[in-house]
Design a protein around this motif. Structure first.
Motif, short mmCIF file in Angstrom:
data_model
loop_
_atom_site.label_atom_id
_atom_site.label_comp_id
_atom_site.label_asym_id
_atom_site.label_seq_id
_atom_site.Cartn_x
_atom_site.Cartn_y
_atom_site.Cartn_z
N ALA A 127 0.79 -1.17 -0.09
CA ALA A 127 0.10 -0.06 -0.01
C ALA A 127 0.87 1.17 0.02
CB ALA A 127 -0.91 0.27 1.22
N VAL A 128 0.59 2.20 -0.81
CA VAL A 128 1.30 3.45 -0.79
C VAL A 128 0.32 4.48 -0.27
CG1 VAL A 128 2.50 5.27 -2.24
CG2 VAL A 128 2.74 2.85 -2.71
N LYS A 139 5.63 -7.84 -5.62
CA LYS A 139 4.70 -7.44 -4.88
C LYS A 139 3.62 -6.27 -5.61
CE LYS A 139 5.93 -9.06 -0.34
NZ LYS A 139 6.08 -8.94 1.07
N PRO A 140 2.45 -6.61 -5.96
CA PRO A 140 1.81 -5.32 -6.67
C PRO A 140 1.31 -4.33 -5.67
CG PRO A 140 0.16 -7.04 -6.18
CD PRO A 140 1.77 -7.61 -5.69
N ILE A 141 1.50 -3.02 -6.16
CA ILE A 141 0.95 -2.01 -5.34
C ILE A 141 -0.76 -2.14 -5.30
CG2 ILE A 141 0.64 0.50 -4.94
CD1 ILE A 141 3.39 0.80 -6.28
N ARG A 142 -1.37 -2.65 -4.28
CA ARG A 142 -2.65 -2.84 -4.40
C ARG A 142 -3.53 -1.83 -4.13
NH1 ARG A 142 -4.25 -8.49 -2.13
NH2 ARG A 142 -3.02 -9.02 -3.83
N TRP A 143 -3.03 -1.00 -3.39
CA TRP A 143 -3.90 0.32 -2.66
C TRP A 143 -2.98 1.62 -2.98
CZ3 TRP A 143 -8.40 -1.40 -1.45
CH2 TRP A 143 -8.65 -2.83 -1.10
N ARG A 171 -3.54 8.92 -11.23
CA ARG A 171 -3.78 8.35 -12.79
C ARG A 171 -2.74 7.36 -13.01
NH1 ARG A 171 -6.96 10.88 -16.63
NH2 ARG A 171 -5.56 10.72 -18.12
N THR A 172 -1.52 7.64 -12.44
CA THR A 172 -0.24 6.86 -12.86
C THR A 172 -0.61 5.35 -12.05
OG1 THR A 172 1.05 8.81 -12.71
CG2 THR A 172 2.35 6.60 -12.65
N TYR A 173 -1.03 5.57 -10.75
CA TYR A 173 -1.30 4.40 -9.93
C TYR A 173 -2.49 3.63 -10.65
CZ TYR A 173 2.21 5.64 -6.47
OH TYR A 173 3.39 5.96 -5.94
#
Length: 222
Positions: free
Chosen positions: A26-27, A51-55, A70-72
């Motif tokens: 999460a970021v 590990k994907p940035i899910r949040w 928009r990038t995320y």
């Protein structure tokens, strides 16, 4: 590194924070622009490979804090926002409207999620992101004069609060910031949070006691 798997990603006038979970990341906050966000994403990939940035948690919709949303969105992250910000973000930010002056990756290669509506999580009072081991709690900060729909995040085990524009540490405390500081303090007290570290988007992390001392330095506050 603020704690195991918890990092401040600085290098500009505003920070992002990475919180690593067992299978995802999460970021907190996507300030600046796409170039800045791509640099943060690249660093996250190095720190938490595969590990994907899910949040992506966005604190509030002021322009200097949403330049990377928009990038995320394009990499498949779910944008977490307060429900009062949803109409604005959907109409003016997370949409297919082309960016013609400086086209971003959403303009060039629009993802299907924009049309399908799976791109956000709108919360009201609070929300929890967890992997059954680490817990990240999100809270709606109220009342607040700075902006409506402000979110902050809290790691209870690490006793860290992540926040934007409620207490900036890149400059001395100003009287104009007192209402926001009081809102932050009251929210922490209301939720009975045990805080050791305050992690701002603007400035360096400080101890909670340093924040309280700054708050009490204003006349009439005790």
């Amino acid at each position: 590194q603020l704690a195991d798997g918890v990092y401040l990603l600085g290098g500009s006038s505003a920070n992002s924070y990475m919180i690593e979970f067992a299978d995802f990341v999460a970021v907190f906050e996507a300030p600046g622009n796409e170039q800045r966000s791509l640099a943060v994403i690249e660093e996250v990939v190095k720190l938490a490979p595969n590990k994907p940035i899910r949040w992506l948690i966005t604190s509030h919709p002021h322009f200097d804090h949403i330049g990377g949303l928009r990038t995320y969105l394009h990499i498949g992250s779910t944008i977490v926002t307060h429900i009062s910000n949803l109409d604005f973000l959907n109409k003016d930010v997370l949409n297919y409207e082309p960016r013609t002056v400086e086209p971003d990756i959403v303009s060039k290669w629009p993802p299907t999620e924009l049309a399908e509506g799976y791109n956000y999580e709108a919360i009201q009072e609070n929300y929890i992101i967890s992997d059954n081991s680490r817990i990240l709690r999100l809270y709606y900060v109220q009342p607040l004069q700075h902006v409506t729909g402000m979110l902050m995040a809290y790691l209870p085990s690490e006793r860290i609060v992540f926040q934007a524009d409620l207490f900036d540490t890149h400059e001395p405390p100003r009287a104009a910031q007192l209402p926001a500081m009081l809102s932050l303090y009251n929210q922490v007290e209301r939720m009975k949070l045990n805080v050791d570290t305050l992690a701002p988007v603007h400035g360096r992390p400080v101890g909670w006691n340093e924040f309280v001392s700054a708050l009490n330095s204003f006349p009439g506050v005790n």
